[in-house]
Design a protein around this motif. Structure first.
Motif, short mmCIF file in Angstrom:
data_model
loop_
_atom_site.label_atom_id
_atom_site.label_comp_id
_atom_site.label_asym_id
_atom_site.label_seq_id
_atom_site.Cartn_x
_atom_site.Cartn_y
_atom_site.Cartn_z
N GLY A 358 0.84 -1.19 0.00
CA GLY A 358 0.00 0.00 0.00
C GLY A 358 0.86 1.23 0.00
N GLU A 359 0.28 2.37 -0.33
CA GLU A 359 1.04 3.61 -0.40
C GLU A 359 1.55 4.01 0.99
OE1 GLU A 359 -1.31 6.66 -2.20
OE2 GLU A 359 -1.89 5.42 -3.91
N VAL A 362 -0.68 4.72 4.60
CA VAL A 362 -2.01 4.10 4.67
C VAL A 362 -2.23 3.33 5.97
CG1 VAL A 362 -2.27 3.91 2.17
CG2 VAL A 362 -1.26 2.01 3.44
N HIS A 472 5.79 -0.11 0.16
CA HIS A 472 4.96 0.68 -0.75
C HIS A 472 5.42 0.46 -2.19
CE1 HIS A 472 8.53 3.23 -0.43
NE2 HIS A 472 8.17 3.72 -1.59
N ALA A 501 -5.70 3.16 -0.37
CA ALA A 501 -5.33 4.54 -0.11
C ALA A 501 -6.50 5.26 0.54
CB ALA A 501 -4.93 5.22 -1.41
N ARG A 503 -7.94 8.02 -0.22
CA ARG A 503 -8.91 8.54 -1.19
C ARG A 503 -9.84 7.46 -1.72
NH1 ARG A 503 -3.89 8.85 -3.01
NH2 ARG A 503 -3.22 7.37 -4.62
N HIS A 539 -7.01 14.34 -2.86
CA HIS A 539 -6.30 13.09 -3.18
C HIS A 539 -5.43 12.57 -2.04
CE1 HIS A 539 -3.47 16.32 -4.22
NE2 HIS A 539 -2.50 15.46 -4.08
N TRP A 540 -5.11 13.37 -1.02
CA TRP A 540 -4.37 12.96 0.17
C TRP A 540 -3.14 12.10 -0.17
CZ3 TRP A 540 -5.41 15.66 4.25
CH2 TRP A 540 -6.69 16.17 4.45
N ASN A 543 -1.92 10.18 2.66
CA ASN A 543 -2.90 9.24 3.20
C ASN A 543 -3.26 9.54 4.65
OD1 ASN A 543 -3.55 7.29 0.98
ND2 ASN A 543 -1.32 7.24 0.92
N SER A 607 2.13 9.34 -8.50
CA SER A 607 3.02 9.54 -7.37
C SER A 607 3.98 10.70 -7.62
CB SER A 607 3.81 8.25 -7.09
OG SER A 607 4.76 8.46 -6.08
#
Length: 643
Positions: A358-359, A362, A472, A501, A503, A539-540, A543, A607
């Motif tokens: 995950g990003e 998160v 990530h 994420a 968003r 868009h955060w 996160n 990104s």
């Protein structure tokens, strides 16, 4: 131990001389602990008269490494040290923080005394362990893990007799010695209250560290009086979600007549008449006033309960080790997160390694902690290692440990290493994709053989832990680029779960509410509708970590009587981004499907756009941009190099 009677200098010198030259035990009038410390100093081969040359002082680079290893201790101690120094300023003294081996990590003092202290190496990087410097407050406190005052000729080495020193230990939530806090000064300015002052300051540091280390547990603050809650005199206990004691400060143990060995072997029902679930439900109703608890021996205490981070509650599921149940479509929490959690809980106790992707930001570590708490090893250690945050030249020693003398600057006791610290529990390797290739080979061997060999040793030690890794990155791309071993990938990838994420989550408003409850539990805060609407479509890039920082700052900026978080409470740069029209934001974060790019390239492009925007917002300041994105500066530099 509090201040003991100080005998005349001539009497002490005579007793010490008789011990060294004739082996005559000190007279009964001399404090027993001083006499025992003298004996240990003598056994270490030290002689009181003459200058002792100490070759264990750390070089500048090794001191930097040691400070890195003790970062948590130092960060919690520095504010207290500054406060403490203000209390003793102009008293010809200094405040000292030493690590668990007696190496001085941080000092602050009067200039006139610092010059004298420098002559006996009372400075950062110097080792003041008893076997190097003889009886002294820091070294003797390390040897006994107890507070002590050493004055004048009570010091074993004659050239330290001009000192008066008071030191107190700083212990972890499980009783491990973390460091020593000390006040040293000219013996002519000794004050009988110094030991009490340094002991109270050490308790402040200890309480801060215990609360930080146990922030993901259920914390119970106790005191016989309601007004004592939140003070340095309060007792602090930490419990797992099923009611087992996992940590405490010393006051908490003393209040309940427990010892550190009782941790992990004591449950809530052993201590209190009130049901554990009743206390939890009381807290979850957001009742802030102190609760009363009756102990098993009939005592009455006031308690304040704080369940593990409310933000973490929003990110984790029920952690009781119960059979998986279908996910309710009416749940407040995101379905993708809940599904990932259920899958992880099904495999964690079956020796299947878990890979969490995950990003950045998160909540991968939060997820790993929740999974650990749901496992059968919940009462054993959870050891987290950020492979991207440890300098490459230190990560091998950090992971695998080392024996005494393995390298320059290695402590005499050696170090266990994080893999062995996780014995019986869970090892969490965050940012596994940033691990150097050479160490990937060593880690693969450990996972295959279930043995670890410390640096400088040829003897392997068996290890047993659940393994959770996180990244990530796209590790398959890293394998293709030669940055990650394919065999290690398949060893750590028993089951992959991908966390959504922010968003993409369906529980944004629920998360915001939980965070506001955590940051201001007694304020009943809410977010203005127009602001909440803008936040939902943002868009955060950082996160949940970015959202948490934004709301924490907003809560701090509001007036005490304000219940609504609005635009005025946000940082200017975030306001500017939130006010960008929705279509423009979408163009900045989504690559057109008509471009014909693979999904991996689309994610990479998104990104990089977020990175460029953060750098622009920060006027090119990489550190500020990294904070906005919720990633480390090292990770940001690496991403920039990938372009």
């Amino acid at each position: 131990m509090r201040n003991h009677a100080i005998l005349p200098s001539s009497h002490l010198k005579q007793a010490r001389l008789q011990l060294v030259e004739y082996g005559i035990a000190p007279a009964p009038g001399i404090d027993d602990r001083i006499a025992q410390s003298w004996q240990r100093s003598l056994s270490a081969g030290l002689f009181p008269v003459g200058r002792v040359e100490c070759d264990d002082n750390l070089s500048s680079s090794n001191l930097q490494h040691a400070r890195h290893f003790n970062h948590e201790l130092i960060s919690h101690s520095e504010p207290v040290i500054e406060y403490l120094f203000e209390q003793v300023r102009h008293s010809h003294s200094m405040v000292i923080l030493a690590d668990a081996q007696g190496v001085l990590m941080h000092t602050m003092g009067d200039l006139d005394f610092l010059n004298k202290a420098d002559r006996v190496a009372l400075k950062c990087g110097a080792t003041w362990a008893e076997n190097q410097r003889g009886t002294n407050a820091i070294g003797t406190a390390v040897a006994e893990a107890n507070e002590i005052e050493i004055h004048g000729a009570e010091h074993y080495l004659e050239h330290n007799e001009f000192l008066t020193c008071a030191a107190a230990p700083i212990l972890s939530a499980q009783g491990k010695l973390m460091g020593i806090l000390d006040i040293s000064g000219d013996h002519r300015s000794r004050h009988p209250h110094t030991l009490g002052l340094v002991s109270t300051a050490a308790q402040m540091i200890e309480n801060s560290m215990v609360l930080s280390a146990c922030q993901h547990q259920i914390i119970v603050q106790l005191h016989p009086r309601a007004e004592g809650l939140g003070s340095v005199a309060q007792s602090v206990l930490a419990f797992s979600e099923d009611g087992w004691l996992t940590g405490a400060n010393r006051k908490g143990l003393a209040l309940l007549k427990l010892q550190y060995k009782d941790i992990a072997a004591t449950c809530w029902s052993d201590l209190f008449e009130t049901e554990f679930q009743q206390i939890l439900s009381f807290h979850q109703r957001a009742v802030i006033r102190p609760e009363t608890l009756r102990t098993k021996d009939g005592g009455m205490l006031f308690a304040q309960v704080h369940s593990h981070s409310l933000a973490r509650q929003a990110l984790s599921t029920n952690t009781k080790a119960a059979p998986a149940t279908p996910i309710s479509p009416t749940t407040n929490e995101d379905a993708q997160w809940l599904a990932a959690s259920e899958r992880a809980r099904k495999v964690i106790d079956k020796a299947i390694p878990l890979l969490v992707t995950g990003e950045s930001g998160v909540g991968k570590e939060l997820f790993a902690q929740a999974t650990h708490r749901a496992s059968l090893r919940r009462n054993k250690p959870f050891v987290a290692v950020n492979c991207a945050a440890i300098p490459e030249h230190l990560i091998e020693a950090e992971l695998f440990g080392y024996v005494a003398g393995a390298f320059t600057g290695a402590t005499k006791q050696g170090a266990q290493g994080r893999l062995r610290e996780a014995q019986g529990g869970t090892l969490f390797l965050d940012e596994i994709g940033d691990m150097p290739l050479g160490l990937q080979t060593r880690l693969l061997r450990v996972l295959q053989e279930r043995q670890v060999t410390p640096l400088g040793s040829s003897t392997p030690v068996a290890v047993d832990f659940n393994l959770i890794c996180a990244t990530h990155q796209n590790l398959k791309n890293s394998i293709a680029a030669g940055r990650f071993r394919e065999d290690l990938f398949y060893r750590i990838n028993g089951l992959t779960v991908c966390l959504p994420a922010l968003r993409a989550r369906t529980d944004f408003e629920f998360l915001c509410g939980r965070l506001l409850q955590e940051f201001a539990p007694d304020s009943d805060l809410h977010i203005a509708p127009d602001l909440l609407s803008a936040m939902k479509t943002f868009h955060w890039p950082g996160n949940l970590r970015q959202l948490s920082h934004a709301l924490r700052a907003a809560v701090a900026l509001r007036d005490d009587d304000q219940r609504c978080i609005s635009w005025e409470h946000l940082a200017d740069d975030l306001v500017a981004e939130l006010q960008v029209p929705t279509a423009q934001k979408a163009a900045a974060t989504i690559v057109s499907d008509n471009a014909g790019e693979p999904q991996e390239l689309s994610l990479h492009a998104r990104s990089m756009k977020a990175i460029r925007q953060a750098l622009a917002n920060a006027n090119g300041n990489v550190s500020a941009a990294a904070r906005e994105l919720g990633i480390s500066r090292q990770t940001l530099y690496r991403k920039l190099q990938e372009t």
